[in-house]
Structures are given as structure tokens and as C-alpha cells.
Design an enzyme around this catalytic site. Structure first.
Site, short mmCIF file in Angstrom:
data_model
loop_
_atom_site.label_atom_id
_atom_site.label_comp_id
_atom_site.label_asym_id
_atom_site.label_seq_id
_atom_site.Cartn_x
_atom_site.Cartn_y
_atom_site.Cartn_z
N LEU A 1 0.78 -1.23 0.00
CA LEU A 1 0.00 0.00 0.00
C LEU A 1 0.81 1.28 0.00
O LEU A 1 0.25 2.36 -0.20
CB LEU A 1 -0.97 0.02 1.19
CG LEU A 1 -1.98 -1.13 1.17
CD1 LEU A 1 -2.83 -1.10 2.43
CD2 LEU A 1 -2.89 -1.03 -0.05
N ASN A 2 2.12 1.18 0.19
CA ASN A 2 2.89 2.43 0.18
C ASN A 2 3.15 2.91 -1.23
O ASN A 2 3.75 3.96 -1.45
CB ASN A 2 4.21 2.29 0.95
CG ASN A 2 5.30 1.59 0.15
OD1 ASN A 2 5.03 0.67 -0.63
ND2 ASN A 2 6.53 2.02 0.32
N ASN B 1 10.17 -11.63 -11.41
CA ASN B 1 11.21 -12.66 -11.32
C ASN B 1 11.73 -13.03 -12.70
O ASN B 1 11.05 -12.94 -13.71
CB ASN B 1 10.70 -13.89 -10.57
CG ASN B 1 9.65 -14.63 -11.34
OD1 ASN B 1 9.95 -15.45 -12.21
ND2 ASN B 1 8.41 -14.32 -11.06
N LEU B 2 12.98 -13.42 -12.69
CA LEU B 2 13.71 -13.65 -13.92
C LEU B 2 13.07 -14.74 -14.77
O LEU B 2 12.89 -14.62 -15.97
CB LEU B 2 15.14 -14.06 -13.56
CG LEU B 2 16.11 -14.16 -14.72
CD1 LEU B 2 16.16 -12.87 -15.49
CD2 LEU B 2 17.48 -14.50 -14.18
N ALA C 1 9.97 -15.87 -15.04
CA ALA C 1 8.75 -15.50 -15.76
C ALA C 1 9.07 -14.55 -16.90
O ALA C 1 8.49 -14.62 -17.98
CB ALA C 1 7.74 -14.87 -14.81
N CYS D 1 29.34 -25.81 1.93
CA CYS D 1 30.24 -25.81 3.10
C CYS D 1 30.32 -24.46 3.78
O CYS D 1 30.55 -24.37 4.98
CB CYS D 1 31.63 -26.32 2.72
SG CYS D 1 32.21 -25.68 1.17
#
Lengths: 644, 324
Positions: free
Chosen positions: A47-48, A108-109, A111, A163
Site C-alpha cells: 500500500l505504500n 522474477n527472472l 517468468a 560448506c
């Protein structure tokens, strides 16, 4: 009056909100038929900036609410909302062919690549866009005339070697990944999933059965005792075990084991009666609340983190028992965020890494992208300007426009002429690729997941080796065909019915995207665990030095570009979402490093604070006219300004 | 902040608490709520600005419907200021929204003191003479002023702001300042305790690059009358010396030293910009001085005394790894 149809794809998250209204307003001379596809629902944090939505709309479909909002001020245009995923098979090439232009504001990449391919197949112009914080860009892609969206390989989402996460973290983000993907998953997620939590640096045996039992909650075990036991195991015992391996710590700072009793000597009794009878409001249980920690921007000390850890664990087991075993981390689940923050902080303390607030940790764990109304408004306007050019077929005027945070040559908006298609782009120029892989060790499944889906972005792939069909996906497959393909997935490449060995070529296709790719297989025995964790290396998708269409400067606005050097201004592609953020550069206070310009004068540019210090992303200096050739003219190039 | 303001979460990640507080304390006055003004205010309202006051004397006409989505058919004939204000209020009920149906030019002439109550005045589509009058008024009242005009696909935005200080500017880049061209005493002593030519190859490649630079810089200075490399050739020579210090190809610390050698070339002392500021008359502070100038006065004292001509080192808390 010409009837022009516009397809608006994607997401109201940011851009299309403004885009829709602008288009609606500007297209008054066209009878405008818009379609919009968005699978999201409205959230409070939207909403901002997403101003077509109100508080009362939270939870509803973005596509639908946006459409209703626009109709209110442009009642006579036709808008059809689709509350759906753009990758659905209904949105095929024929569907795309209906439109004069596609406007894309996806986040996103994956899509985006999908849409790019469909636009190429349907031969429809695509106006792509993205924003992050104060940065944004709008790019135009027309088949045959300009680069397609994938001509410049986009940075892959950042992943970390196993790792580093399990044994040798050196940054806070490593601790967050550990807390979220290992500990949280182990305690609250699917027990049957493989989990590297007990892996030690040189321990060949991965999850051993005995080790896993430690995480099980005992029959009549007091819940706080359980919490302390887990704490001691992961922050105490596991660290001691790791320390016993001298090799690992030869060139590294040693972690210190932390035990609960040293930090929190007394069992936490019920404090301030807050959580004694919290049986009514189970779903909103919060460790912070019951501990009286009010400000999510505070950085808790080790003791506070420990308290939160234990309290959060307690609350999960007392109030949300049913969910345990099925939970996956959700950034909007406060208790989960509290737990992950605490766990990450304790691990950080152990490894001498600075602790962070819940607000920060949440941003990292949830891959939150910062966003503000103004950038989106600017980019929306730019999208419409480009869309108009496309509809007027005003090819010479197409521009890629980059919205900067700080002026470069006194300009906040950098327009650049589009480059010609990249001849070695495997998507629009169909160049073949090469793959180095151990054909005796890697299975078809690895190939499909890591290369075909992840790297090539195909959703429903078909894999052929000469005339043999090794794998395919589809609704109309017979049972025995499916069984056959599943069996193939489990086989190593050299043992497939049609053996795939070095020197052979695989053809991979996605019928929906109408995208075909040929891959030459090269056998290789060994791969570096840290640098090539996938055990395979795809190459050939290089960035050719694109030829500028002609030698003239772009736009005459002073954004001069050299004739022979390809240039992109300060920031190129900015995807609004990357799977793992690099180095926690999300917070406003984080600073990035200044690196050296080759002749000794410092250059203002941001580069990743990278362990390898390998970044010489030298860029155009703001005040100088000369342009400098980039050191790494490969897929890394476009991550000049790597943003979270 | 008492509870997480989820609504503002995404923008808090840009400007933090401080920025959000500043926004929430601000009161904005908008003159003329055509498309430009409305759009501007919309972004501020969404962000949570403290209060807005919309001033426009016109009524909504049919022509407005095509270019300002804050008004719709039902607004035709009503005060534009009122309609826009209502729409904006809906966007964020935390914002205090008011409107005045009056022509801004008239207000500028009749009631200049009206503007003193605001933090910022955004004046759109004003004619030049009104702009000049307003500018004077705002300067005297210490109110920030932004002008904007748009025509089709062109327009301009112009700030009119008096000198103001920005503390904590959150720069995107910072130079990790170890003052290698003029190391402080503890760093010097630390460097002295280390022998660059240590025979053990493991120890050799673990000498921190900072130490390498400090020691090599000192050697150079000794041989060059106290000066550090300054010409292109000297810098090159220095780098060659560093390279010559390597005993094996994989010594990352030496490579780092070479990459970071520019830190040694930086001129000593403070920049001319900083000189100008500390010698400004405002740095003679009194009880009326702003926080900024008080800090400058303190900085000046430091430079003259403890700093020995240099500013304090920039503090950072995560650079422990340099001394690894």
C-alpha cells in the site's frame, strides 16, 4: 480511429499500477482493449506505492481490483483481468499473437524469460521494466531489430556453497541461510527432506540416522528443556565437532561454541504473565511480544537472542503443533522470522560476525526488495512513452531508459539506443551451447533441474538425443511413457537408453515457449566443489560485443556513447527479485566498496563486497568523457550494480 | 516505533526510521492540483507525509477527466481542490488532508504569511511573477519551495532552498579509511612488530596487506625525503616494489596491497572543501548555532589538536577482517 489492442502483463506490484492508469488516460484516441495477468493478491506492504489498492482490498486479486479501479476513471475502455500465472499453458503463442504490444512488469527472472520467448515466437514487441528502490529501467525488445531480453545474460540468483553455510560462514547472510534453510527446515519442515545440518566440512557421511534423532522432541520432554537441548547441540556440540578439524581453521578465525547455560543460567519462568493463558490467539503468537521486545529495529544481544530462540521454539510447539512437519519459512510469519533472526544471530555471535536486527534479518531471509512510489511512477511513465513509440512503429526512437539514483552527467534518466540482436544469444539467435559434465556421475534429473530448468528457464522441456526422446512433460502422456521418463531421470547420462557421452549433442525444447536449444556435451571428470557446486558448467552463451546500429550518439541529449565500445550506463538490469541476496546489501546503512581505477584516481561505482575481490567493474566515470572497457565482458557484466 | 509499520516496510528499507520520521513530521502545501501537482502529492501521501493542504480555485471540468485520475465524472462542477483532497485522503488515512478553494496567485498576494506554517510548498503551473513573489516569501519564512511546470512531454522542476545541512548522508560509497598515507601511532607500532621478509612462506603470505603498505610506504618516504609516490611513474614504481616483495605467485595479500596502493598515494591532510567549511564564519558557534555548525566547530578543534592536521578516522565496525 484505429482499434489497437494492448496486452498488459504482470504485476501490479509496482509498475502496472501506474502503467494502467497512464495508458488508460493516454490512449483516449485509441479504443483500448487491455488484458492483464497477475497471480498475486494484495498485501499491506503494497500500500505504500500501489495506489489503485486500499486497505479494504487486502487479500483480493490484484488483477481484479486494479481493473475495477481503472474503470472508475475510464469507464469506457475494455479491460479483462486474469488472476493467473503467466506461465499457464493457456497463455501460448496464439494468445500472445492477438496483441500489438506486451508490457511486462513481472518480478522474477524466470517468468520474464518465459514471456520473452513467447513474444519472440509470436513476433510481438515487448516493453520490459523493473524497479528496485530508487533504480529502475525500461527496455524495448523487437524481434530482429533489437536485442531480446535474454541477449544479455542476466545475473543468476546468488547461491552459496554448501560448506560455507554448514561450516564456515563469514557473513551474516550465511547465518540467515543456515537458520532458515537448515535449522528451521529441520525443526519445523518436512522430516523426510535431506538436510545438511549435521554435515561437517570433511565429513563424508551426510545425514546419519543417529544424528537426526537429536532433533526429535522427546515424549514427555519439557518444551524448554527441548529448546535448550537443541540450542546446545547446534551452537555448542556441532561447533566443538567442527573445531576438532584443524585443517579447516588453519587460515580462518575459529568459531566459539555457545552453550545455553552460559548465556541464560536460569530456566525462563513465566514472565509478566503475558503468555500464561494465550490459548485464544494462537495464530499471532510472538516471542518478541511475550518477552517485551518492542522494536524490530533493535539489535538484540546474545542473551536476548537466546531468549527469543527458546521462546519462539516453545510457542511453535505449544500453539502451532499441527503445522510442525509442514512448515516452510514465510517472511510474513512473525514467529518464523523471530526464530530465524535469533538463530542466525547466535550463529553469527559464535563466528564473530556482527549481529543484526529482526528488520534486517527479515529482509535478508525474505529476499525483501525495497520499493517506493516515486520510482514506480517514473518508470510507469517511461513504459507508456515507449509503448506509444511501438504502436506508432517509430523504430528509430525506441530507447532503453535507465533511472538512476544519482545523476550521471547531470542526468537522472539515461536513454540508450537499443543494440542489435546478439548473434550468440541462444534464445533469439539459436546458437548452440556447450556443457561440461561428468556423464558417468550426473543423472538426467540433474541435467533437467540444474541446466534445462534453472539455467535455460524452460518450464515444460522436451529432451532429445538424435532421434531418441529422453524426456518430456505433457498432459497427454500415457502412463507407460511417464514411467519411462521417470526411469530415465534416475539414470546417469552414459547409461540412458540412448547413451549420452562426450561429443554427443542434446536438443532441448520448450514447446510452449517455442524455444529450442542445442547443447554439445563434453565429458569432464572433476569439478571444484566451491566454484562449481552444480558439477556442471554451461558455456557458449557469451556476450558478443554488440554492434551499435549506427555510429551516432544517442538522442543528442549528451548521453554520448562511443562508437566501438558497447556501453551500458551505471546500472543495467535490475530484477525486482533475486533468489538469494548477495552480501546483505539490503539495508539503507550498508555501504559498498570503492575500488581502484587503473590510473590511480578513485572511481565512484559500486561493486560487490566480494570475498574473491575479483570485481573490476570499472565503469564510466561521472565526470570523464572517456569510456573504459569492462574487464569482465560476460554474464557478470550486467550485474554491475547488483541489487538485492 | 511501537509496532512494525508493515505498510511502510518497503520504503523503510530505503530511508530508514530517520527518513520516515522526517516525512511524517512534514507539512506540505500544494498550489494548483492539476495532474502535475496531484501526482506529486500522491507519492508523498502514499509514503506517509504528515499533512497536506491543497490550494486550487478552479472547478472540475470535463477536460480534466482525461488527465487526472483523481477526479471522476461525479466531480464535474465541484471544487477541484476538494475532489483531489478527498481522493488523496483515501490513499492514506494517516495523513491529515485539507483543502482551500482559492487561486494560489491571489493567496500569494493577499496573505503571504499563510505559507510560514509549512515545511514545504510545491507550486505547480504558476506564472513567473507569482513564482518570484512566492520565492521571496518562502525564503524569508525559511520554507522549502519547489516549482514544477509541465507541458505535454516536457516540463521542469526547480528547487528553491536555502543553505541546509545534511548529517548522516548515507553515501553509497565509502573509502575504508585506514589513513595509510599517515598512519596513527598504534597502527605504526603494529606494523613495526611485523617483519615483511619473514622466512616462513605461510607467514609471509599472511602478512596483512595493510601492514605491507604501511611499511613499504615508510621505506619509500625515507628514500624520498618524506614524500609519498605522487607522479604516475612513482606510483608505478611503488607497485613494482610491492610486486618484487612477493615470493610466490599465490600471495593474495600482496595482490591486495597492489590493488589498494592508491590509498597510500592519497594526499595528506584535509581537502579544500573541508578547509572551507571549518574556516567559515559560522563555525564560530554560539548558543544559537545549529547542530551542524556545533559539530563543525568540534571537528575544527580536533583537526587542530589531536588530529595533527587530519580529520578523525571514519569509524566502521565490520572491518576486523582486515587484520586477519
Amino acid at each position: 480511429m484505429v482499434v489497437q489492442e494492448l496486452l498488459l502483463l504482470g504485476i501490479y506490484k509496482e509498475i502496472s499500477c501506474c502503467g494502467l492508469h497512464s495508458i488508460a488516460a493516454l490512449m483516449h484516441s485509441f479504443a483500448c482493449i487491455c488484458l492483464q495477468i497477475d497471480m498475486d493478491t494484495i498485501e499491506v506492504s503494497n500500500l505504500n506505492r500501489q495506489f489503485l489498492f486500499r486497505q479494504s482490498h487486502v487479500g483480493q486479486s490484484k488483477a481484479k481490483v486494479a481493473r475495477d479501479a481503472v474503470l472508475r476513471f475510464r469507464p469506457h475502455i475494455s479491460i479483462t483481468p486474469y488472476h493467473a500465472n503467466v506461465k499457464d499453458s493457456n497463455f501460448n503463442v496464439d494468445f500472445f499473437k492477438q496483441f500489438n504490444v506486451i508490457l511486462n512488469g513481472l518480478d522474477n527472472l524466470d517468468a520474464r524469460r518465459h514471456v520473452n520467448r513467447l513474444c519472440l515466437a509470436a513476433e510481438v514487441p515487448l516493453v520490459e521494466s523493473g524497479t528496485t528502490g530508487f533504480l529502475g529501467q525500461v527496455t524495448v525488445h523487437v524481434k530482429g531489430k533489437t536485442e531480446c531480453y535474454e541477449c544479455q545474460p542476466k545475473p543468476a540468483p546468488k547461491t552459496y556453497p554448501v560448506c560455507t553455510i554448514t561450516s564456515t560462514p563469514s557473513k551474516f547472510v550465511h547465518c540467515v541461510v543456515w537458520a532458515k534453510d537448515l535449522l528451521f527446515a529441520k525443526l519445523f519442515g518436512d522430516k523426510n527432506q535431506d538436510n545438511d545440518l549435521n554435515v561437517r566440512s570433511n565429513d563424508a557421511a551426510r545425514s546419519s540416522k543417529n544424528a537426526d534423532d537429536v532433533f526429535e522432541w522427546g515424549e514427555n520432554e519439557d518444551i524448554e528443556q527441548y529448546g535448550r537441548r537443541i540450542y546446545d547441540h547446534v551452537f555448542g556440540y556441532n561447533i566443538e565437532q567442527a573445531l576438532s578439524n584443524e585443517e579447516t581453521w588453519k587460515n580462518r578465525n575459529k568459531p566459539r561454541p555457545i552453550y545455553c547455560r552460559d548465556v541464560l543460567p536460569d530456566i525462563m519462568t513465566q514472565r509478566n504473565g503475558n503468555n500464561v493463558d494465550k490459548t485464544d490467539d494462537l495464530s499471532s503468537a510472538s516471542a518478541m511480544a511475550s518477552l517485551g521486545l518492542k522494536n524490530p529495529q533493535d539489535i538484540w544481544c546474545l542473551m536476548e537472542n537466546t531468549k527469543v530462540f527458546i521462546e519462539a521454539l516453545k510457542l511453535f510447539f505449544t500453539n502451532r503443533r499441527k503445522e510442525i512437519g509442514n512448515l516452510s519459512f514465510d517472511k510474513d510469519d512473525l514467529l518464523a522470522v523471530e526464530f530465524v533472526t535469533a538463530a542466525a544471530n547466535i550463529r553469527a555471535a559464535s563466528f564473530n560476525i556482527p549481529l543484526q536486527s529482526l528488520f534486517e534479518a527479515k529482509g535478508i531471509a525474505g529476499n525483501i526488495v525495497h520499493a517506493v512510489a516515486t520510482t514506480n511512477a517514473i518508470v510507469a511513465g517511461l513504459i507508456v512513452i515507449e509503448a506509444i513509440k511501438v504502436l506508432k512503429k517509430d523504430t528509430e526512437s525506441y530507447r532503453m531508459t535507465y533511472c538512476l539514483e544519482h545523476p550521471s552527467k547531470k542526468m537522472l534518466l539515461m536513454p540508450v539506443e537499443p543494440f542489435e540482436p546478439n548473434k550468440s544469444c541462444c534464445v533469439c539467435s539459436e546458437t548452440p551451447l556447450s556443457l561440461e559434465i561428468n556423464t558417468h556421475r550426473s543423472k538426467l534429473w540433474d541435467f533437467v533441474e540444474k541446466i534445462v530448468k534453472a539455467k535455460l528457464g524452460m518450464n515444460s522441456p522436451l529432451i532429445m538425443h538424435a532421434t531418441a526422446l529422453l524426456y518430456e512433460v505433457g498432459d497427454d502422456l500415457e502412463e507407460d511413457e511417464i514411467a519411462n521418463y521417470n526411469a530415465n531421470l534416475e539414470k546417469v547420462l552414459s547409461e540412458l537408453p540412448s547413451p549420452v557421452t562426450g561429443g554427443t549433442m542434446l536438443t532441448v525444447e520448450d514447446l510452449q515457449q517455442e524455444f529450442t536449444c542445442n547443447i554439445h556435451i563434453k565429458h569432464r571428470e572433476e569439478f571444484d566443489e566451491e566454484k562449481e557446486p552444480d558439477g556442471m558448467v554451461l558455456s557458449g552463451w557469451t556476450q558478443a560485443l554488440p554492434e551499435k546500429k549506427d555510429a551516432k550518439t544517442s538522442n543528442g541529449n549528451g548521453a554520448s556513447t562511443s562508437k566501438s565500445l558497447p556501453t551500458k550506463p551505471g546500472n543495467t538490469e535490475i530484477d525486482t527479485e533475486v533468489k538469494e541476496i548477495s552480501d546483505g546489501t539490503v539495508s539503507p546503512g550498508t555501504k559498498r566498496k570503492l575500488s581502484e581505477f587503473s590510473d590511480g584516481s578513485p572511481v565512484d561505482h559500486s561493486s560487490d563486497v566480494d570475498e574473491t575481490r575479483n570485481n573490476k567493474k570499472i565503469q564510466k566515470h561521472d565526470d570523464e568523457d572517456e569510456l573504459v572497457m569492462l574487464d569482465h565482458w560476460d554474464s557478470d557484466m550486467s550485474k554491475k550494480q547488483r541489487l538485492p | 516505533m511501537a509496532e512494525p509499520k508493515t505498510k511502510y516496510d518497503r520504503q523503510l528499507r530505503i530511508w530508514g526510521e530517520q527518513g520516515q520520521t522526517a516525512l511524517e513530521k512534514a507539512s506540505i502545501c500544494l498550489l494548483n492540483c492539476g495532474p502535475t501537482g496531484s501526482e506529486t502529492l500522491k507519492n508523498l501521501v502514499l509514503g506517509g507525509v504528515g499533512s497536506i493542504t491543497v490550494i486550487d480555485g478552479s472547478k472540475v471540468e470535463l477536460g480534466d477527466l482525461g488527465n487526472n485520475f483523481m477526479v471522476d465524472e461525479s466531480c464535474v462542477g465541484q471544487s477541484k481542490a476538494k475532489c483531489v483532497c478527498t481522493f488523496l485522503q483515501e490513499l492514506n488515512d494517516a495523513v491529515k488532508a485539507k483543502f482551500i478553494e482559492e487561486y494560489p496567485e491571489a493567496l500569494v498576494d493577499s496573505n503571504p504569511s499563510f505559507f510560514s506554517q509549512f515545511t514545504l510548498v510545491v507550486a505547480t503551473q504558476l506564472a513567473e511573477d507569482s513564482m518570484m513573489k512566492l520565492d521571496k516569501i518562502c525564503r524569508e519564512a525559511n520554507v522549502l519551495l519547489i516549482f514544477a511546470r509541465s507541458y505535454g512531454l516536457t516540463g521542469f522542476v526547480r528547487n528553491s532552498v536555502k543553505e541546509h545541512a545534511v548529517i548522516e548522508s548515507k553515501p553509497d560509497h565509502f573509502l575504508d579509511d585506514l589513513r595509510l598515507n599517515n598512519p596513527w601511532s598504534e597502527l605504526k607500532r603494529f606494523a613495526e612488530s611485523i617483519d615483511l621478509k619473514v622466512p616462513d612462506p605461510v607467514a609471509h603470505k599472511h602478512t596483512p596487506y595493510v601492514v605491507i603498505l604501511v611499511k613499504m610506504a615508510e621505506e619509500w618516504a625515507k628514500a624520498h625525503g618524506g614524500a609519498l609516490p605522487s607522479t604516475r611513474d612513482e606510483k608505478k614504481e611503488f607497485k613494482e616494489l610491492l610486486k618484487a616483495g612477493m615470493v610466490a605467485m599465490d600471495e593474495d595479500n600482496y595482490k591486495e596491497a597492489i590493488e589498494a596502493s592508491f590509498k597510500v598515494f592519497a594526499p595528506r591532510g584535509i581537502s579544500s572543501d573541508l578547509q572551507q567549511i571549518i574556516h567559515d564564519s559560522c563555525s564560530e558557534v554560539d548558543s544559537n548555532s545549529s547542530d551542524f555548525w556545533v559539530m563543525v566547530a568540534a571537528l575544527k578543534e580536533f583537526i587542530v589538536n589531536e588530529g595533527g592536521g587530519e580529520a578523525p578516522l571514519e569509524g566502521f565496525n565490520t572491518r576486523y577482517d582486515i587484520f586477519n
